[in-house]
Write a protein that holds these residues in place. Structure first.
Motif, PDB file in Angstrom:
ATOM      1  N   GLU A   1     -41.759 -32.699 -37.790  1.00 44.27           N
ATOM      2  CA  GLU A   1     -42.342 -33.342 -38.987  1.00 44.27           C
ATOM      3  C   GLU A   1     -43.837 -33.575 -38.838  1.00 44.27           C
ATOM      4  O   GLU A   1     -44.558 -33.566 -39.822  1.00 44.27           O
ATOM      5  N   THR A   2     -44.282 -33.800 -37.623  1.00 41.22           N
ATOM      6  CA  THR A   2     -45.692 -34.111 -37.394  1.00 41.22           C
ATOM      7  C   THR A   2     -46.478 -32.911 -36.878  1.00 41.22           C
ATOM      8  O   THR A   2     -47.659 -33.028 -36.592  1.00 41.22           O
ATOM      9  N   GLY A   3     -45.822 -31.779 -36.728  1.00 37.08           N
ATOM     10  CA  GLY A   3     -46.506 -30.589 -36.215  1.00 37.08           C
ATOM     11  C   GLY A   3     -46.580 -30.554 -34.704  1.00 37.08           C
ATOM     12  O   GLY A   3     -47.432 -29.888 -34.135  1.00 37.08           O
ATOM     13  N   GLY A   4     -45.701 -31.291 -34.049  1.00 34.61           N
ATOM     14  CA  GLY A   4     -45.712 -31.380 -32.588  1.00 34.61           C
ATOM     15  C   GLY A   4     -46.322 -32.695 -32.146  1.00 34.61           C
ATOM     16  O   GLY A   4     -46.533 -33.597 -32.957  1.00 34.61           O
ATOM     17  N   PHE A   5     -46.585 -32.804 -30.871  1.00 35.58           N
ATOM     18  CA  PHE A   5     -47.127 -34.035 -30.298  1.00 35.58           C
ATOM     19  C   PHE A   5     -48.517 -33.783 -29.742  1.00 35.58           C
ATOM     20  O   PHE A   5     -48.823 -32.683 -29.290  1.00 35.58           O
ATOM     21  N   TRP A   6     -49.341 -34.817 -29.759  1.00 35.65           N
ATOM     22  CA  TRP A   6     -50.699 -34.696 -29.242  1.00 35.65           C
ATOM     23  C   TRP A   6     -50.690 -34.722 -27.716  1.00 35.65           C
ATOM     24  O   TRP A   6     -50.392 -35.749 -27.116  1.00 35.65           O
ATOM     25  N   ALA A   7     -51.014 -33.611 -27.087  1.00 32.59           N
ATOM     26  CA  ALA A   7     -51.224 -33.555 -25.638  1.00 32.59           C
ATOM     27  C   ALA A   7     -52.672 -33.947 -25.382  1.00 32.59           C
ATOM     28  O   ALA A   7     -53.581 -33.472 -26.061  1.00 32.59           O
ATOM     29  N   VAL A   8     -52.878 -34.849 -24.408  1.00 31.69           N
ATOM     30  CA  VAL A   8     -54.235 -35.337 -24.132  1.00 31.69           C
ATOM     31  C   VAL A   8     -54.639 -35.186 -22.671  1.00 31.69           C
ATOM     32  O   VAL A   8     -55.786 -35.433 -22.317  1.00 31.69           O
ATOM     33  N   GLY A   9     -53.698 -34.788 -21.800  1.00 30.02           N
ATOM     34  CA  GLY A   9     -54.026 -34.618 -20.394  1.00 30.02           C
ATOM     35  C   GLY A   9     -53.003 -33.739 -19.689  1.00 30.02           C
ATOM     36  O   GLY A   9     -51.861 -33.636 -20.129  1.00 30.02           O
ATOM     37  N   VAL A  10     -53.437 -33.109 -18.610  1.00 29.01           N
ATOM     38  CA  VAL A  10     -52.556 -32.286 -17.789  1.00 29.01           C
ATOM     39  C   VAL A  10     -52.775 -32.677 -16.336  1.00 29.01           C
ATOM     40  O   VAL A  10     -53.904 -32.760 -15.861  1.00 29.01           O
ATOM     41  N   PHE A  11     -51.665 -32.928 -15.643  1.00 31.89           N
ATOM     42  CA  PHE A  11     -51.676 -33.326 -14.239  1.00 31.89           C
ATOM     43  C   PHE A  11     -50.630 -32.477 -13.533  1.00 31.89           C
ATOM     44  O   PHE A  11     -49.435 -32.734 -13.660  1.00 31.89           O
ATOM     45  N   GLY A  12     -51.066 -31.432 -12.851  1.00 24.92           N
ATOM     46  CA  GLY A  12     -50.102 -30.506 -12.236  1.00 24.92           C
ATOM     47  C   GLY A  12     -49.285 -29.844 -13.327  1.00 24.92           C
ATOM     48  O   GLY A  12     -49.827 -29.252 -14.250  1.00 24.92           O
ATOM     49  N   HIS A  13     -47.969 -29.979 -13.228  1.00 22.35           N
ATOM     50  CA  HIS A  13     -47.069 -29.438 -14.251  1.00 22.35           C
ATOM     51  C   HIS A  13     -46.545 -30.549 -15.151  1.00 22.35           C
ATOM     52  O   HIS A  13     -45.409 -30.474 -15.648  1.00 22.35           O
ATOM     53  N   GLN A  14     -47.365 -31.551 -15.350  1.00 20.40           N
ATOM     54  CA  GLN A  14     -47.008 -32.634 -16.244  1.00 20.40           C
ATOM     55  C   GLN A  14     -48.074 -32.753 -17.329  1.00 20.40           C
ATOM     56  O   GLN A  14     -49.252 -32.536 -17.078  1.00 20.40           O
ATOM     57  N   VAL A  15     -47.617 -33.108 -18.509  1.00 25.41           N
ATOM     58  CA  VAL A  15     -48.514 -33.286 -19.639  1.00 25.41           C
ATOM     59  C   VAL A  15     -48.484 -34.752 -20.065  1.00 25.41           C
ATOM     60  O   VAL A  15     -47.427 -35.374 -20.103  1.00 25.41           O
ATOM     61  N   LEU A  16     -49.647 -35.270 -20.325  1.00 24.03           N
ATOM     62  CA  LEU A  16     -49.796 -36.624 -20.859  1.00 24.03           C
ATOM     63  C   LEU A  16     -49.912 -36.451 -22.365  1.00 24.03           C
ATOM     64  O   LEU A  16     -50.789 -35.726 -22.843  1.00 24.03           O
ATOM     65  N   TRP A  17     -49.015 -37.063 -23.113  1.00 19.91           N
ATOM     66  CA  TRP A  17     -48.950 -36.818 -24.551  1.00 19.91           C
ATOM     67  C   TRP A  17     -48.633 -38.092 -25.312  1.00 19.91           C
ATOM     68  O   TRP A  17     -48.125 -39.065 -24.748  1.00 19.91           O
ATOM     69  N   TYR A  18     -48.957 -38.069 -26.601  1.00 16.61           N
ATOM     70  CA  TYR A  18     -48.705 -39.222 -27.463  1.00 16.61           C
ATOM     71  C   TYR A  18     -47.564 -38.902 -28.419  1.00 16.61           C
ATOM     72  O   TYR A  18     -47.596 -37.906 -29.142  1.00 16.61           O
ATOM     73  N   ASN A  19     -46.572 -39.778 -28.438  1.00 13.15           N
ATOM     74  CA  ASN A  19     -45.425 -39.667 -29.334  1.00 13.15           C
ATOM     75  C   ASN A  19     -45.706 -40.562 -30.534  1.00 13.15           C
ATOM     76  O   ASN A  19     -45.520 -41.767 -30.473  1.00 13.15           O
ATOM     77  N   GLU A  20     -46.176 -39.968 -31.611  1.00 12.52           N
ATOM     78  CA  GLU A  20     -46.531 -40.780 -32.769  1.00 12.52           C
ATOM     79  C   GLU A  20     -45.316 -41.287 -33.526  1.00 12.52           C
ATOM     80  O   GLU A  20     -45.422 -42.233 -34.300  1.00 12.52           O
ATOM     81  N   ILE A  21     -44.155 -40.711 -33.286  1.00 13.75           N
ATOM     82  CA  ILE A  21     -42.928 -41.207 -33.911  1.00 13.75           C
ATOM     83  C   ILE A  21     -42.556 -42.551 -33.292  1.00 13.75           C
ATOM     84  O   ILE A  21     -42.197 -43.494 -33.991  1.00 13.75           O
ATOM     85  N   GLU A  22     -42.663 -42.633 -31.959  1.00 14.67           N
ATOM     86  CA  GLU A  22     -42.329 -43.870 -31.240  1.00 14.67           C
ATOM     87  C   GLU A  22     -43.560 -44.725 -30.950  1.00 14.67           C
ATOM     88  O   GLU A  22     -43.431 -45.835 -30.440  1.00 14.67           O
ATOM     89  N   GLU A  23     -44.735 -44.166 -31.209  1.00 11.52           N
ATOM     90  CA  GLU A  23     -46.013 -44.854 -31.011  1.00 11.52           C
ATOM     91  C   GLU A  23     -46.249 -45.257 -29.555  1.00 11.52           C
ATOM     92  O   GLU A  23     -46.464 -46.422 -29.234  1.00 11.52           O
TER      93      GLU A  23
END
Length: 110
Positions: free
Chosen positions: A48-70
Protein backbone atom coordinates in the motif's frame (compact mmCIF):
# COMPACT_ATOMS: atom_id res chain seq x y z
CA UNK A 1 -7.98 0.90 5.47
CA UNK A 2 -5.56 3.02 3.49
CA UNK A 3 -2.15 3.84 4.94
CA UNK A 4 -0.81 7.26 3.91
CA UNK A 5 2.71 7.09 2.53
CA UNK A 6 5.43 8.88 4.45
CA UNK A 7 7.27 11.35 2.24
CA UNK A 8 11.03 11.36 1.98
CA UNK A 9 11.05 14.88 3.47
CA UNK A 10 9.09 13.67 6.52
CA UNK A 11 11.44 10.72 6.92
CA UNK A 12 14.50 12.96 6.63
CA UNK A 13 13.11 15.22 9.35
CA UNK A 14 12.63 12.20 11.63
CA UNK A 15 16.21 11.05 10.98
CA UNK A 16 17.63 14.52 11.62
CA UNK A 17 15.78 14.76 14.93
CA UNK A 18 17.00 11.30 15.99
CA UNK A 19 20.60 12.07 15.05
CA UNK A 20 20.52 15.08 17.37
CA UNK A 21 20.06 12.64 20.27
CA UNK A 22 22.98 10.37 19.37
CA UNK A 23 26.29 10.51 21.19
CA UNK A 24 29.39 11.17 19.04
CA UNK A 25 30.25 7.46 18.56
CA UNK A 26 26.69 6.57 17.61
CA UNK A 27 26.54 9.50 15.20
CA UNK A 28 29.74 8.30 13.47
CA UNK A 29 28.28 4.81 13.19
CA UNK A 30 25.03 6.22 11.84
CA UNK A 31 26.96 8.12 9.18
CA UNK A 32 28.85 4.93 8.20
CA UNK A 33 25.76 2.78 7.68
CA UNK A 34 23.45 5.48 6.30
CA UNK A 35 22.17 5.21 2.73
CA UNK A 36 20.03 7.61 0.78
CA UNK A 37 16.43 6.73 1.67
CA UNK A 38 15.05 4.23 -0.82
CA UNK A 39 11.91 2.13 -0.97
CA UNK A 40 12.62 -1.57 -0.42
CA UNK A 41 10.06 -4.30 -0.94
CA UNK A 42 8.80 -6.46 1.85
CA UNK A 43 6.68 -8.99 0.01
CA UNK A 44 2.95 -8.38 0.15
CA UNK A 45 3.20 -6.40 3.37
CA UNK A 46 3.83 -2.75 2.63
CA UNK A 47 2.48 -2.75 -0.91
CA UNK A 48 0.00 0.00 0.00
CA UNK A 49 2.87 2.37 0.72
CA UNK A 50 5.14 1.29 -2.13
CA UNK A 51 7.46 -0.64 0.16
CA UNK A 52 9.40 0.49 3.21
CA UNK A 53 11.97 3.24 3.58
CA UNK A 54 15.46 1.72 3.88
CA UNK A 55 17.82 4.21 5.54
CA UNK A 56 20.93 2.17 6.41
CA UNK A 57 22.85 -0.99 5.61
CA UNK A 58 25.01 -2.88 8.11
CA UNK A 59 26.52 -6.05 6.65
CA UNK A 60 23.55 -8.08 5.43
CA UNK A 61 21.10 -6.14 7.53
CA UNK A 62 18.97 -3.20 6.50
CA UNK A 63 17.82 -0.43 8.80
CA UNK A 64 14.32 0.52 7.66
CA UNK A 65 11.23 2.42 8.72
CA UNK A 66 7.87 0.66 8.96
CA UNK A 67 5.38 3.45 8.41
CA UNK A 68 2.45 1.10 8.99
CA UNK A 69 3.63 0.40 12.55
CA UNK A 70 5.51 3.71 12.87
CA UNK A 71 8.87 2.39 13.95
CA UNK A 72 12.41 1.58 12.84
CA UNK A 73 13.60 -1.99 12.41
CA UNK A 74 16.76 -3.90 11.56
CA UNK A 75 16.26 -6.93 9.31
CA UNK A 76 18.31 -9.33 7.23
CA UNK A 77 18.38 -9.10 3.47
CA UNK A 78 19.77 -11.46 0.87
CA UNK A 79 18.96 -9.39 -2.20
CA UNK A 80 19.69 -5.67 -2.04
CA UNK A 81 16.32 -3.88 -2.16
CA UNK A 82 14.27 -6.71 -0.60
CA UNK A 83 13.75 -7.09 3.15
CA UNK A 84 13.82 -10.76 4.18
CA UNK A 85 12.40 -10.51 7.68
CA UNK A 86 9.69 -7.99 8.39
CA UNK A 87 9.20 -6.71 11.93
CA UNK A 88 6.62 -4.44 13.45
CA UNK A 89 8.79 -2.87 16.12
CA UNK A 90 7.91 0.65 17.04
CA UNK A 91 11.50 1.56 17.88
CA UNK A 92 13.00 5.01 17.65
CA UNK A 93 15.95 5.32 15.26
CA UNK A 94 18.37 6.15 18.06
CA UNK A 95 17.40 2.90 19.87
CA UNK A 96 18.30 0.84 16.79
CA UNK A 97 21.60 2.71 16.32
CA UNK A 98 22.42 2.08 20.01
CA UNK A 99 21.82 -1.68 19.52
CA UNK A 100 24.10 -1.74 16.47
CA UNK A 101 26.75 0.16 18.48
CA UNK A 102 26.56 -2.44 21.26
CA UNK A 103 27.11 -5.13 18.65
CA UNK A 104 30.16 -3.32 17.26
CA UNK A 105 31.65 -2.67 20.69
CA UNK A 106 30.64 -5.78 22.63
CA UNK A 107 29.58 -8.37 20.07
CA UNK A 108 26.07 -8.59 21.51
CA UNK A 109 23.58 -9.72 18.86
CA UNK A 110 21.54 -6.96 17.30
Amino acid sequence: MSIPSLSEAELTAMITAAEAELNPKELRLSELIKISPARWSGGDYGRETGGFWAVGVFGHQVLWYNEIEEGFNLSRFTIYGKIDDLWCNQDELNWVIARVMRFVEEGKPV
